[in-house]
Design a protein around this motif. Structure first.
Motif, PDB file in Angstrom:
ATOM      1  N   LEU A   1      -3.669   8.366   9.435  1.00  0.00           N
ATOM      2  CA  LEU A   1      -4.006   7.005   9.852  1.00  0.00           C
ATOM      3  C   LEU A   1      -4.318   6.121   8.650  1.00  0.00           C
ATOM      4  N   ALA A   2      -5.136   6.675   7.745  1.00  0.00           N
ATOM      5  CA  ALA A   2      -5.529   5.879   6.590  1.00  0.00           C
ATOM      6  C   ALA A   2      -4.321   5.578   5.704  1.00  0.00           C
ATOM      7  N   ALA A   3      -3.435   6.578   5.558  1.00  0.00           N
ATOM      8  CA  ALA A   3      -2.256   6.374   4.718  1.00  0.00           C
ATOM      9  C   ALA A   3      -1.381   5.282   5.312  1.00  0.00           C
ATOM     10  N   ALA A   4      -1.265   5.281   6.650  1.00  0.00           N
ATOM     11  CA  ALA A   4      -0.483   4.236   7.310  1.00  0.00           C
ATOM     12  C   ALA A   4      -1.102   2.873   7.036  1.00  0.00           C
ATOM     13  N   ALA A   5      -2.429   2.833   7.180  1.00  0.00           N
ATOM     14  CA  ALA A   5      -3.111   1.561   6.971  1.00  0.00           C
ATOM     15  C   ALA A   5      -2.876   1.032   5.560  1.00  0.00           C
ATOM     16  N   LEU A   6      -2.835   1.968   4.602  1.00  0.00           N
ATOM     17  CA  LEU A   6      -2.761   1.554   3.209  1.00  0.00           C
ATOM     18  C   LEU A   6      -1.327   1.324   2.721  1.00  0.00           C
ATOM     19  N   SER A   7      -0.344   1.548   3.616  1.00  0.00           N
ATOM     20  CA  SER A   7       1.027   1.359   3.145  1.00  0.00           C
ATOM     21  C   SER A   7       1.791   0.354   3.993  1.00  0.00           C
ATOM     22  N   VAL A   8       1.630   0.483   5.316  1.00  0.00           N
ATOM     23  CA  VAL A   8       2.401  -0.385   6.198  1.00  0.00           C
ATOM     24  C   VAL A   8       1.786  -1.791   6.253  1.00  0.00           C
ATOM     25  N   PHE A   9       0.485  -1.829   6.109  1.00  0.00           N
ATOM     26  CA  PHE A   9      -0.198  -3.119   6.236  1.00  0.00           C
ATOM     27  C   PHE A   9      -0.632  -3.655   4.873  1.00  0.00           C
ATOM     28  N   ARG A  10      -0.813  -4.970   4.854  1.00  0.00           N
ATOM     29  CA  ARG A  10      -1.350  -5.601   3.634  1.00  0.00           C
ATOM     30  C   ARG A  10      -2.664  -6.250   3.999  1.00  0.00           C
ATOM     31  N   PHE A  11      -3.649  -6.035   3.185  1.00  0.00           N
ATOM     32  CA  PHE A  11      -4.900  -6.756   3.402  1.00  0.00           C
ATOM     33  C   PHE A  11      -5.640  -6.818   2.083  1.00  0.00           C
ATOM     34  N   ARG A  12      -6.641  -7.657   2.058  1.00  0.00           N
ATOM     35  CA  ARG A  12      -7.271  -8.019   0.793  1.00  0.00           C
ATOM     36  C   ARG A  12      -7.825  -6.845  -0.001  1.00  0.00           C
TER      37      ARG A  12
END
Lengths: 440, 289, 330
Positions: B102-113
């Motif tokens: 889940l965390a890897a997805a968050a850190l690759s698929v999405f962009r955030f500050r």
């Protein structure tokens, strides 16, 4: 025997009567006088954990204590046998937890540091009851006492003697146990000449067996460390100690294998080396005899002999009195049960029939020791004789650190292997001693 | 190289042939040297006690025996400790992989500050020496009663494997072409649908190889388990092995090597089975086909 | 080696140098769904993040705190301890044993990394020269060493080098080069202790490095090599100028990772030599452990942990920079 079976039962009955009148037995009242009775509790459904040390007690002894304990309390016992290697770490981390073992088998040199730091329960209030009418051997009671308070219950004393294989010695023409150092070396020379296998040694003596090695230092009149006004100073640099270390090196290098110079008694196990006939003698405690017989069923008790190590001084070598105690962690959740278990373990019955009878240790009370002294067979007598002149490690709280970090093992291995001269090794160890023992 | 020595052959082969012989010889020597410790472990494990300690080593057990294995399994807490290892390691790895995925997805698929700083933080945590976390974890876990429990060890193992799992699995996500996600988005899929339907299946091979590595890390741990578990019945296999001793013979080498074989065997077999996947997993995205 | 973190981010490997193309362009987001999507990554991060905060970040803060106290064995049993300011750090930095330990750690790390990376490069290259059968054999051998749990490997090592009965001692004696090694206790001599632990760690570290590098090496375009060959370049020259150039990013990352793992070696040293003789193999990890868990000077151990971590942070910075340089997008 002062405590007959019925005597014990009467005492138990009296104790339970006391308990009935005293409601719950959390008793702390008699702290000052030391005559609080160990409370009796119903431990049905409970289990206490007891840590024993490798080679201290055989299965029969532990089973006897547990059987009596279960009969008295209905509680169960979980026995965990610990190895000596890394034991300080193991015990300290365990004592820190909220569910430590309930009873610990401690070497008497270890008691002081755990007690001083608050890891062990003060047993002073129960002293009288735990003594069970006996007088504890002073050499055992002293290390268990810190600043006048009792932190552990003496269990046994032990010493080392030479255990030899009579068959191998007889084959080499030696039929009498040596009584002087010269006779000893002559006998070992004969055995050496008669056995030429590459890995055979007349007397297998691993360099890390510091407990036995120290005997040469003491025999020569040296000591490990001395204390003056509360400050410790290393004493191995003294001429006497140096003479002892040199004599030891000479003995070790002459009669043991070169490989053994740096090894410990565990790998390979000296019991196995001896049982396999790769050596004709080892310096060991009485308890190892049963292990030898188990490791090689072809050997019988009659094949084995023992004698106290004669010294160069002409007297028997002073031996290190190893002692073992039972301690109870401060944070135990089963204090009353732990006390009861300890009381049984220290009881004259167990001491006589098992701690002495089965393991061959010197029991914890002077009464038992003198009673038993009269009935010894020659092998056992050798181990008792060895204690005629006994010494102890420095009575400093931090001494256990020098065992824990293997400084003392390194001292002897570096001398035996020639990695350092006796002088340099002693200087390094004296420095470590002063740094460690004087640490506050 | 010495092409002239070779018999005349077709052009392409001429300069390859002699090299191969040399390479094969080196490879054979390498194999002999590198397999030797493993061979010696197995060899020792099958020797009876009488053949173990001989001044001239025996390179083959003359009277092979399985006694050492029988003793190791029946006279020690092997099965109990094996079960402990399995329970703790499997739960820890499953948790770490799920959270990591889940965390890897968050850190690759999405962009955030804060993405970049979180990534750096994870990298930093991954670099921490395990021994330096041992002291505070021991003290904290002790004060909340987690020492000596499965839960405590599982938490420690998750903290040991999670940062690494996140970091590695993120790599697999990043390797997926951006167009894949865009296509899903045009179809109006939600973030969750996009992940579960498109991304997760694509990173599955990466998840498997990451799990293997996380498993090995936790399976290998000795220090944490040794420090946390005081009860022998709660030991894991590495602690069991490091303190290996039998009631009758103490620490004897035959038993120790048999115990080592028992401990290493499942891992080696496992590695062999997933070998291809492992190497291709490591190099996913860079190996064609 | 810590077989653990043996994975490289796959996209960071074997990308030819100079290819700085971003591997992934984020999906463009419209105004509507963005708000919702902005929360999604945090929801996904939450489970792992909270756990790491509790079992990793909190302990890190705690270890820093402990390092400013006198936490010792007594505190362990009774819970009592007091703040001592920077005393632990001044004592630590003034202790020559600590500095020896730092030097040992650095020296040993360099030796381990050099050994395992060089041998790994050799084996990687070797693999490209073998037929299928031989390649399989080498791979299996590599996996045996790689997959062996390091506790088991350490025990095997002590048995291989056992004084008196160790087969390595016997073999070396048969070589008649080093004299009679039969009774040598490797753990009892600083140089020999390092040698045997070095062999142990390298034995287990080479497989990962070799297999990873080999994967990168097989990606080197054949045309470049053929072209160089036609130009008359020797094999070594081709390897140096073409193959190595293409493998550079992978090689660099493998090296950095090796540095970090080898810096943290603990089990092998502890189980083979316990940091002995006389602390000669006591690297920072061992020094920290013996200080905190043998001498029970826990606060001092915490100070060592903090200092070690700061040193590793430096290494990590290099790693991160190299990742960015190799095109990794952070």
């Amino acid at each position: 025997m002062r405590f007959s079976k019925t005597g014990t039962l009467v005492a138990m009955a009296a104790a339970s009567a006391l308990l009935l009148t005293a409601c719950s037995g959390t008793a702390n009242g008699g702290a000052a006088t030391g005559d609080t009775v160990v409370p009796k509790t119903d431990g049905k459904g409970k289990t206490i954990t007891v840590w024993t040390m490798q080679d201290d007690y055989d299965a029969a002894t532990i089973a006897a204590i547990n059987a009596e304990f279960e009969k008295q309390t209905g509680a169960k016992v979980n026995i965990q046998e610990q190895q000596w290697n890394g034991i300080t770490t193991k015990i300290s981390t365990a004592l820190a937890t909220s569910t430590p073992p309930d009873v610990l088998d401690l070497g008497n040199t270890q008691v002081a540091s755990f007690a001083e730091n608050g890891g062990l329960l003060d047993l002073t209030p129960y002293k009288k009851d735990l003594q069970q009418g006996q007088t504890w051997v002073t050499g055992l009671e002293e290390p268990a006492t810190v600043d006048g308070a009792l932190y552990a219950v003496p269990s046994f004393a032990g010493s080392r003697a030479v255990l030899y294989n009579k068959k191998i010695w007889a084959a080499a023409g030696v039929t009498e146990a040596p009584t002087t150092y010269a006779e000893l070396t002559a006998a070992l020379d004969k055995v050496k000449a008669a056995n030429t296998e590459a890995d055979f040694s007349p007397l297998y003596f691993p360099g890390q067996n510091w407990q036995a090695s120290l005997q040469w230092v003491w025999d020569a009149g040296g000591d490990i460390a001395t204390v003056k006004n509360g400050t410790w100073s290393g004493a191995l640099g003294s001429p006497e100690a140096q003479k002892g270390l040199e004599a030891w090196k000479d003995f070790q290098n002459t009669y043991s294998t070169p490989a053994s110079q740096t090894l410990d008694v565990q790998s390979p196990a000296q019991v196995q080396v001896f049982a396999d006939g790769k050596t004709s003698a080892i310096i060991a405690t009485y308890g190892l005899i049963s292990q030898v017989l188990k490791a090689n069923p072809a050997l019988t008790a009659d094949d084995l002999g023992a004698f106290a190590l004669p010294g160069i001084s002409g007297k028997p070598q002073p031996v290190l009195i190893g002692g073992s105690d039972w301690g109870i962690p401060t944070k135990t959740t089963n204090k009353d049960l732990a006390l009861q278990w300890t009381k049984i373990a220290a009881s004259p019955t167990i001491q006589k029939d098992f701690v002495f009878g089965s393991n061959g240790w010197i029991p914890n009370s002077t009464e038992l020791a003198s009673e038993i002294g009269a009935t010894l067979d020659p092998t056992r007598k050798a181990f008792f004789d060895a204690t005629q002149i006994s010494r102890a490690t420095p009575a400093a709280a931090r001494w256990a650190d020098l065992e824990g970090d293997k400084s003392i093992n390194n001292l002897f291995t570096s001398i035996a292997s020639g990695a350092k001269s006796a002088k340099d090794a002693a200087a390094a160890f004296d420095q470590a001693t002063e740094k460690t023992l004087n640490k506050k | 190289m010495s092409a002239t020595i070779a018999r005349p052959r077709s052009g392409a082969r001429r300069h390859r042939r002699p090299l191969r012989w040399k390479a094969t010889t080196i490879a054979v020597i390498f194999c002999v040297v590198w397999i030797f410790p493993t061979y010696w472990m197995v060899n020792t494990a099958f020797k009876p006690r009488s053949e173990l300690m001989s001044p001239v080593p025996k390179f083959w057990p003359e009277n092979p025996t399985v006694d050492n294995f029988v003793v190791a399994v029946t006279q020690t807490g092997f099965l109990r400790n094996l079960a402990n290892s399995a329970i703790v390691v499997i739960i820890a790895v499953v948790c770490a992989i799920l959270m990591g995925l889940l965390a890897a997805a968050a850190l690759s698929v999405f962009r955030f500050r804060s993405r970049r700083s979180i990534l750096v933080a994870i990298l930093v945590i991954q670099m921490l020496p395990a021994t330096s976390l041992l002291i505070p974890q021991f003290l904290i876990f002790n004060s909340v009663g987690l020492l000596g429990t499965y839960a405590g060890l599982i938490l420690a193992y998750i903290s040991l494997t999670l940062p690494f799992a996140i970091w590695v699995m993120r790599g697999f996500f990043v390797a997926i072409p951006a167009e894949v996600g865009e296509a899903a988005q045009i179809d109006g899929a939600s973030s969750w649908q996009m992940l579960t339907r498109i991304y997760f299946p694509l990173v599955a091979p990466g998840v498997i190889s990451t799990s293997v590595f996380a498993f090995i890390t936790a399976w290998n741990d000795y220090l944490i388990a040794y420090t946390f578990m005081k009860d022998q019945a709660m030991y894991t296999l590495p602690v069991w092995l490091a303190t290996f001793s039998t009631p009758t013979h103490g620490t004897d080498f035959g038993g120790q090597m048999a115990a080592s074989v028992l401990f290493a065997l499942p891992v080696v077999v496992f590695f062999m089975l997933v070998q291809r996947r492992l190497v291709s997993g490591i190099t996913a995205g860079s190996v064609k086909g | 080696m810590n077989a653990t973190s043996t994975l490289l981010p796959p996209d960071a490997q074997s990308r030819p140098a100079g290819d700085t193309r971003a591997p992934h362009t984020p999906p463009p987001t419209g105004r509507g769904p963005r708000r919702r999507r902005n929360l999604a990554p945090f929801a996904l991060l939450a489970p792992g993040g909270i756990l790491l905060a509790l079992v990793t970040l909190a302990p890190i803060v705690f270890v820093v705190f402990i390092s400013f106290t006198d936490f010792g064995q007594r505190s362990l049993f009774t819970g009592a301890f007091a703040g001592v300011g920077f005393d632990q750090y001044t004592a630590l930095l003034g202790d020559p044993e600590f500095w020896y330990s730092v030097l040992r750690t650095i020296g040993f790390t360099v030796a381990l990394v050099a050994g395992s990376v060089l041998i790994g490069m050799g084996i990687s290259h070797l693999l490209t020269r073998l037929n299928t059968g031989m390649r399989l054999a080498v791979t299996i051998v590599l996996i045996c060493a790689w997959a062996m749990p390091n506790v088991a490997a350490s025990l095997v090592w002590t048995w291989l080098f056992q004084p008196g009965y160790g087969v390595m001692n016997w073999l070396l004696t048969q070589l008649h080069v080093f004299g009679d090694m039969t009774n040598t206790n490797w753990a009892n001599d600083p140089v020999l202790a390092y040698t045997s632990i070095w062999m142990l760690v390298v034995w287990q570290a080479v497989p990962f490095i070799a297999l990873t590098l080999n994967a990168a090496e097989t990606q080197v375009p054949g045309e470049y090599i053929e072209a160089a060959r036609l130009d008359g370049a020797g094999e070594f020259r081709i390897y140096r100028t073409v193959t190595l150039q293409h493998m550079k990013p992978t090689l660099f990352l493998v090296t950095i990772l090796s540095v970090i793992w080898d810096f943290n070696i603990f089990n092998q040293i502890w189980l083979v030599s316990s940091g002995g003789p006389d602390g000669a193999t006591s690297t920072l990890g061992v020094f920290m452990y013996t200080t905190a868990f043998v001498g029970f000077d826990i606060a001092r151990g915490a100070a060592i942990a903090v200092v070690t971590t700061l040193m590793l942070l430096g290494l990590t910075a290099v790693y991160i920079r190299s990742l960015i340089r190799s095109g990794e997008e952070l």
